[in-house]
Design an enzyme around this catalytic site. Structure first.
Site, PDB file in Angstrom:
ATOM      1  N   GLU A   1      87.642  59.268  27.325  1.00  7.44           N
ATOM      2  CA  GLU A   1      86.901  58.543  26.222  1.00  7.44           C
ATOM      3  C   GLU A   1      86.935  59.481  24.754  1.00  7.44           C
ATOM      4  OE1 GLU A   1      85.295  56.000  26.525  1.00  7.44           O
ATOM      5  OE2 GLU A   1      85.198  55.855  28.664  1.00  7.44           O
TER       6      GLU A   1
ATOM      7  N   ARG B   1      72.275  46.532  29.937  1.00  7.82           N
ATOM      8  CA  ARG B   1      72.010  45.257  30.415  1.00  7.82           C
ATOM      9  C   ARG B   1      71.299  45.264  31.763  1.00  7.82           C
ATOM     10  NH1 ARG B   1      77.566  43.260  31.527  1.00  7.82           N
ATOM     11  NH2 ARG B   1      78.227  45.487  30.976  1.00  7.82           N
TER      12      ARG B   1
ATOM     13  N   CYS C   1      76.173  56.666  30.583  1.00  7.51           N
ATOM     14  CA  CYS C   1      77.417  57.635  30.551  1.00  7.51           C
ATOM     15  C   CYS C   1      77.536  57.689  28.871  1.00  7.51           C
ATOM     16  CB  CYS C   1      78.704  57.089  30.924  1.00  7.51           C
ATOM     17  SG  CYS C   1      78.925  57.021  32.695  1.00  7.51           S
TER      18      CYS C   1
ATOM     19  N   HIS D   1      85.668  58.631  32.192  1.00  5.12           N
ATOM     20  CA  HIS D   1      85.359  57.619  33.313  1.00  5.12           C
ATOM     21  C   HIS D   1      86.445  57.291  34.422  1.00  5.12           C
ATOM     22  CE1 HIS D   1      82.072  55.327  30.856  1.00  5.12           C
ATOM     23  NE2 HIS D   1      81.590  55.205  31.799  1.00  5.12           N
TER      24      HIS D   1
HETATM   25  N1  PCA Z   1      78.503  55.197  35.148  1.00  5.91           N
HETATM   26  C1  PCA Z   1      77.694  54.487  34.173  1.00  5.91           C
HETATM   27  C2  PCA Z   1      76.297  55.481  34.440  1.00  5.91           C
HETATM   28  C3  PCA Z   1      76.529  56.305  35.445  1.00  5.91           C
HETATM   29  C4  PCA Z   1      77.972  56.236  35.917  1.00  5.91           C
HETATM   30  O1  PCA Z   1      78.571  56.653  36.617  1.00  5.91           O
HETATM   31  C5  PCA Z   1      78.291  54.291  32.845  1.00  5.91           C
HETATM   32  O2  PCA Z   1      79.413  54.081  32.792  1.00  5.91           O
HETATM   33  O3  PCA Z   1      77.204  54.411  31.919  1.00  5.91           O
END
Ligand code: PCA
Length: 197
Positions: free
Chosen positions: A78, A88, A141, A165
């Site tokens: 990211e 959502r 996140c 991610h």
């Molecule tokens: N993914 C979610 C929240 C916690 C996670 O592991 C997200 O992408 O926001």
């Protein structure tokens, strides 16, 4: 000695596990080059906001490597954290913020303070798919990523912050058509990142 804080999230939505915590939890620091701390975080907007400044003060890390789970097929490195909560679905506490600023006195966005392109190249060199992502979403996140960068800015901390991610683990997908990544590959990713930090 450098201190690296590794964070992963609890399970959320329909999942029984979260690949981000599976990775962090499995990490073994086999060197004496750096100190590592692992933290499991709740998938809750407000709890994350309360925890982040405390965590930064308590552990005073040089680097925070934060991980979350997504439904993609690649490691998503990211680049940007947005000053926006827009859920959502409810978080694990039942809270569903819509179109809310995270901090009224914060910037619209902060950029990762880790070398994202170098990380991408190191991961791709291991034949593991990795992309630079220009949106971490508007859920918990992104919220964590934003809070970390906001507090480093506000407290003038030199701490470097990065967020990645991760795909789901094979055991998390019911349909073989859905993308996933084995834990061993994620462990290589973490190893490669730590090597270049
Ligand atoms: N993914 C979610 C929240 C916690 C996670 O592991 C997200 O992408 O926001």
């Amino acid at each position: 000695m450098k201190r690296i804080l590794l964070t992963g999230f609890e399970p959320f939505h329909e999942y029984k596990i979260n690949s981000s915590w599976s990775l962090v939890d499995s990490f073994k620091n086999t060197t004496s080059d750096f100190e590592s701390i692992k933290l499991l975080l709740p998938v809750e907007f407000k709890a994350v906001s309360n925890l982040v400044p405390e965590i930064l003060k308590q552990y005073n890390p040089d680097i925070v490597l934060a991980f979350g789970q997504c439904t993609g097929d690649s490691i998503r490195i990211e680049r940007v954290a947005l000053n926006l909560d827009d859920a959502r679905t409810a978080d694990n506490s039942g809270y569903t913020p819509i179109d809310e600023l995270i901090h009224v006195d914060g910037k619209n966005a902060y950029f990762s303070s880790l070398p994202i392109k170098a990380i991408q190249h190191a991961v791709v060199a291991k034949n593991i798919p990795a992309i630079i992502s220009n949106s971490a979403g508007t859920y918990v996140c992104n919220h964590l990523f934003y809070e970390l960068l906001y507090w480093c800015d506000k407290l003038s901390l030199p701490t470097k912050i990065g967020f990645l991610h991760l795909p789901r683990l094979p055991e998390q997908v019911t349909d073989t058509q859905q993308p996933s990544m084995p834990l061993q590959q994620m462990q290589i990713v973490l190893h490669e990142i730590i090597k270049i930090l």
